[in-house]
Design a protein around this motif. Structure first.
Motif, mmCIF file in Angstrom:
data_model
loop_
_atom_site.group_PDB
_atom_site.id
_atom_site.type_symbol
_atom_site.label_atom_id
_atom_site.label_comp_id
_atom_site.label_asym_id
_atom_site.label_seq_id
_atom_site.Cartn_x
_atom_site.Cartn_y
_atom_site.Cartn_z
ATOM 1 N N TYR A 9 46.088 43.218 32.717
ATOM 2 C CA TYR A 9 44.629 43.397 32.806
ATOM 3 C C TYR A 9 43.924 42.506 31.802
ATOM 4 C CZ TYR A 9 44.684 47.527 35.804
ATOM 5 O OH TYR A 9 44.823 48.393 36.846
ATOM 6 N N ILE A 42 41.801 42.052 37.789
ATOM 7 C CA ILE A 42 40.735 43.034 37.556
ATOM 8 C C ILE A 42 41.188 44.445 37.922
ATOM 9 C CG2 ILE A 42 38.340 43.673 38.085
ATOM 10 C CD1 ILE A 42 38.390 41.016 36.743
ATOM 11 N N ASN A 43 41.789 44.621 39.083
ATOM 12 C CA ASN A 43 42.206 45.965 39.511
ATOM 13 C C ASN A 43 43.598 45.952 40.115
ATOM 14 O OD1 ASN A 43 38.978 45.872 40.393
ATOM 15 N ND2 ASN A 43 39.609 47.654 39.238
ATOM 16 N N ARG A 44 44.238 47.086 39.939
ATOM 17 C CA ARG A 44 45.498 47.326 40.638
ATOM 18 C C ARG A 44 45.289 48.563 41.496
ATOM 19 N NH1 ARG A 44 50.305 45.590 37.087
ATOM 20 N NH2 ARG A 44 49.194 45.358 35.119
ATOM 21 N N SER A 45 45.789 48.518 42.724
ATOM 22 C CA SER A 45 45.623 49.676 43.592
ATOM 23 C C SER A 45 46.690 50.728 43.281
ATOM 24 C CB SER A 45 45.711 49.212 45.042
ATOM 25 O OG SER A 45 45.617 50.298 45.897
ATOM 26 N N PRO A 50 48.083 46.575 46.494
ATOM 27 C CA PRO A 50 47.709 45.196 46.150
ATOM 28 C C PRO A 50 47.021 45.055 44.778
ATOM 29 C CG PRO A 50 46.881 45.862 48.325
ATOM 30 C CD PRO A 50 47.346 47.087 47.626
ATOM 31 N N LEU A 51 46.789 43.792 44.407
ATOM 32 C CA LEU A 51 46.112 43.472 43.158
ATOM 33 C C LEU A 51 44.777 42.801 43.489
ATOM 34 C CD1 LEU A 51 49.212 41.746 41.551
ATOM 35 C CD2 LEU A 51 48.508 44.113 41.195
ATOM 36 N N ALA A 52 43.786 43.010 42.593
ATOM 37 C CA ALA A 52 42.496 42.346 42.820
ATOM 38 C C ALA A 52 42.228 41.364 41.690
ATOM 39 C CB ALA A 52 41.376 43.370 42.928
ATOM 40 N N SER A 54 39.706 38.149 40.030
ATOM 41 C CA SER A 54 38.419 37.468 40.121
ATOM 42 C C SER A 54 38.697 35.976 40.225
ATOM 43 C CB SER A 54 37.560 37.769 38.899
ATOM 44 O OG SER A 54 37.959 36.996 37.804
ATOM 45 N N SER A 58 34.113 35.881 42.719
ATOM 46 C CA SER A 58 34.339 36.927 43.711
ATOM 47 C C SER A 58 35.559 37.745 43.316
ATOM 48 C CB SER A 58 34.633 36.342 45.088
ATOM 49 O OG SER A 58 33.684 35.408 45.426
ATOM 50 N N LEU A 59 35.631 38.920 43.914
ATOM 51 C CA LEU A 59 36.779 39.774 43.689
ATOM 52 C C LEU A 59 37.615 39.774 44.968
ATOM 53 C CD1 LEU A 59 38.015 41.724 41.636
ATOM 54 C CD2 LEU A 59 36.639 43.541 42.624
ATOM 55 N N ILE A 60 38.864 39.325 44.858
ATOM 56 C CA ILE A 60 39.721 39.200 46.033
ATOM 57 C C ILE A 60 40.982 40.039 45.824
ATOM 58 C CG2 ILE A 60 40.980 37.602 47.560
ATOM 59 C CD1 ILE A 60 38.106 36.783 47.459
ATOM 60 N N ALA A 61 41.280 40.888 46.815
ATOM 61 C CA ALA A 61 42.502 41.691 46.738
ATOM 62 C C ALA A 61 43.572 41.040 47.594
ATOM 63 C CB ALA A 61 42.231 43.099 47.230
#
Lengths: 73, 680
Positions: A9, A42-45, A50-52, A54, A58-61
């Protein structure tokens, strides 16, 4: 070389290469992941996949195995 | 008169990346309120409109599904790209309006570059300028115009700002095309390999540096333009960094909603809230519709007197359709909530959260939106499955969609549940309905995982399973859009289901009323009300419907039901909700009762199976019927769409056989199992 799927992160890195042999690489490039761009995890599901990321504002997963084809430094 | 003076109406195609504000702009231009789509790829069908009607420009405008680039990854992208080069109905567009999100300039210019290199005539519509300003940046339109060599207009499809400017530009460009050398030749994109993509992006990065400038904190950006250009030269990397920031509010929300563990909890809560509110919010509204139709039916019957026409209007038409329209509030609320989720930007995140678990059973995160829409109706859901790139995952998604508890089942469940619960305990209804939803989702998961075991037999070819999705910034849903949207959806639903329900109500009324319209009965010692009742029973048991029903009696007996339910079940193959209107007709729900549902349940409780004298509707048979409706594929339109979307009869035939036999088998087990343990 490190892969985008191994990022922690908040770790900001630059893309050094996209592995063209991965079938998803075309879409990954099209959506904005190109060498030289800075990306950040930015994010983990749920279940860490999946992973997101930047990229270009944009934010792409994407799935972990797809993030494998993004090499970073 | 020569042929050249007869002009073809020019075609303007609206094209753009996902989430670029394309559909919002289309809604504004067309003047109709269609969907504004926040979920990537939800515009699965074309919407077309004459600009002439609203703005006095003689041109057609088409909206198309969002695309990332000119190479297709999924069927919906392929449709969109193919239509750009040659639309099946309208041919090649004369002019493209490309929507580009100002705050996503660097990503969205890729499509622009590709379209330019194919030779298309373009107008760039820059949207979401407010988002860029929020980041304290602006775009120099004049520079962008020169660099790209095409018109650039700033618009806001939500407020309508800049639309007149766009329309004037469209009109000017269309005039230019009419000139002798105005048309250019369109070629297919040749350079779309990975290396050319990287080159395109290099050029785009250069353009971006040239046209984007920082607005100084006093907000007076234009005066400082020159100064900033200098700053840009001195310190270029500084600008790049700040330009690419994510929306800070979305980041904060995602800390919770996309948290690795909490995200799952929130997902569950959001879904639970969605489905419970369908029941709770609709309840008072349903009561109102119910009372209204009961009133209408009894007043009509009283007005027209006692004859076949009176019966036709009050039972055939009013009671038949009314018993289904009662459930319109639930359907409206379902569409409303789906619209809110879509417009806020949560749906793409939901898809991300469920991708991992769904991929375990052979589905994809992108199956989430089709599955969720499946709770409204399987037909748009199957169209939405076009966004799934992998063919096997797409077919499997389409396969299980009929198991999602669609809104046509709501009337059926609501009636059956009302029968099950004791009066005064309506809260129990919500719980049972929730249980049915959970049961249907669980069953679809089990069936999907079983099918996944045989996936190589269902679909032979192998292709890459992929889940790459943009997570748009959260937006406050625009209520007026969402409201019009659910109104439109409900209208479409009524237009589609209404005639079917009405037609079947009339057919069934005919089958239950004729040939013995005035049965002769022994009236001695009976009151007037009783005479009517006995007459009705006699008329029905000698009717055509009864003859028809006796044919299927052998199938119904093992599951504890008789021909009357059988006829209704067959009628339900036209549309599931017809089951309710059919029962309403067979059990003669007309006047003198407070509400439809109450009077219907009353007569259902009294119904007996003729040969055995057993009660027809018991806890066991009602539970069995619920199970039947969970599984059975009783919708002809779904079968037709499934055939179209899977490209053959194989999948729909498998669906009908598998789902209907599972339904019958499980109903048999449920009814007889419950009886064996003493539940009647």
């Amino acid at each position: 070389m490190k892969k985008a799927s191994e990022l922690k992160y908040g770790e900001k890195v630059k893309i050094s290469e996209i592995d063209f042999s991965h079938p998803s690489s075309q879409r990954i490039i099209e959506i904005g992941f190109t060498p030289g761009q800075e990306i950040e995890l930015i994010n983990r599901s749920l279940f860490n996949d999946p992973l997101a990321f930047s990229v270009r504002g944009s934010l792409i997963a994407m799935r972990k195995d797809e993030a494998d084809c993004i090499k970073v430094t | 008169m020569n042929l050249q003076t007869i002009e073809k109406v020019p075609l303007v195609t609206l094209v753009g990346p996902l989430n670029s504000g394309k559909t919002t702009l289309f809604n504004y231009l067309s003047g109709k309120s269609f969907k504004t789509v926040n979920y990537p790829g939800a515009t699965v069908e074309y919407s077309i409109s004459r600009l002439l009607n609203k703005f006095n420009i003689s041109a057609n405008i088409i909206d198309s599904p969002g695309i990332v680039s000119l190479s297709a990854n999924s069927p919906d992208e392929k449709i969109s790209i193919d239509a750009l080069f040659n639309h099946p109905l309208y041919g090649q567009p004369d002019l493209l309006v490309v929507t580009v999100d100002s705050s996503q300039l660097s990503r969205h210019l890729l499509l622009v570059k590709q379209l330019k290199s194919c030779g298309f005539k373009l107008i760039i519509a820059l949207t979401m300028n407010d988002l860029l300003i929020k980041k304290k940046f602006a775009i120099s339109l004049s520079k962008l115009r020169i660099i790209l060599g095409c018109e650039v207009v700033q618009v806001d499809g939500r407020t309508g700002e800049g639309i007149n400017n766009l329309l004037n530009t469209i009109s000017d460009q269309l005039d230019k095309i009419k000139l002798p050398d105005g048309k250019s030749e369109i070629i297919q994109l040749i350079n779309n390999d990975r290396h050319s993509l990287l080159n395109f992006y290099k050029e785009i990065e250069k353009i971006e540096n040239d046209v984007i400038y920082e607005i100084h904190s006093n907000g007076n950006g234009f005066d400082l333009n020159a100064a900033n250009a200098q700053l840009n030269v001195l310190n270029p990397s500084y600008e790049i960094k700040t330009k690419y920031t994510l929306d800070s509010t979305s980041l904060k929300i995602d800390k919770f909603l996309l948290h690795p563990t909490l995200g799952g909890v929130f997902f569950f809560l959001i879904m639970a809230a969605t489905f419970t509110s369908i029941f709770w919010l609709a309840d008072p509204l349903m009561g109102m519709v119910d009372v209204f139709f009961a009133f209408l039916s009894s007043e009509t019957a009283a007005l027209l007197g006692s004859n076949w026409f009176s019966d036709f209007v009050s039972s055939g038409i009013i009671s038949g359709t009314g018993s289904v329209l009662v459930f319109l509030p639930q359907i409206l609320i379902l569409f409303l909530i789906l619209g809110l989720l879509e417009d806020s930007g949560y749906l793409a995140r939901g898809a991300m959260i469920v991708d991992k678990p769904l991929s375990k059973i052979g589905l994809n995160g992108r199956s989430f939106v089709p599955m969720l829409s499946g709770f409204a109706c399987a037909i748009p859901a199957m169209l939405a499955a076009r966004t799934i790139p992998n063919r096997r995952e797409r077919i499997l998604t389409i396969f299980i969609l009929p198991l999602m508890s669609c809104s046509a089942r709501l009337p059926v469940y609501a009636l059956l549940i009302a029968f099950l619960i004791p009066s005064g305990k309506s809260w129990l209804g919500g719980i049972i309905l929730a249980a049915i939803y959970i049961f249907s989702v669980t069953s679809s998961i089990i069936i999907a995982s079983i099918l996944n075991k045989f996936k190589h037999r269902i679909i032979k070819e192998e292709d890459n399973s992929s889940f790459i999705i943009e997570l748009p910034a959260y937006r406050k849903p625009k209520l007026s859009f969402v409201l019009t949207n659910s109104y439109m959806n409900a209208k479409v639903y009524l237009q589609k289901a209404g005639p079917v329900i009405l037609a079947f109500s009339i057919i069934l009324w005919f089958l239950t009323y004729f040939p013995n319209t005035n049965p002769e009965i022994d009236t001695t010692g009976l009151s007037e009300d009783e005479i009517v009742q006995v007459q009705e029973v006699e008329r029905l048991s000698t009717s055509y419907a009864s003859d028809l029903g006796k044919l299927i009696q052998p199938v119904m007996t093992p599951i504890g039901m008789d021909w009357r339910v059988g006829v209704s079940l067959i009628a339900a193959f036209a549309a599931r909700e017809v089951f309710v209107s059919s029962l309403a007709l067979i059990f003669k729900v007309t006047d003198n009762e407070e509400t439809f549902q109450a009077s219907m349940i009353q007569s259902m409780r009294q119904a007996e199976i003729k040969d055995t004298g057993q009660k027809l509707f018991t806890t066991a048979t009602i539970t069995g019927l619920i199970i039947f409706f969970v599984f059975a594929l009783q919708c002809l339109s779904t079968v037709a769409v499934s055939k179209k979307e899977t490209g053959g009869w194989r999948i729909p035939v498998m669906q009908v056989i598998i789902f209907t036999s599972v339904a019958y088998l499980l109903t048999f087990i449920t009814v007889n199992g419950l009886r064996a343990v003493g539940v009647n």
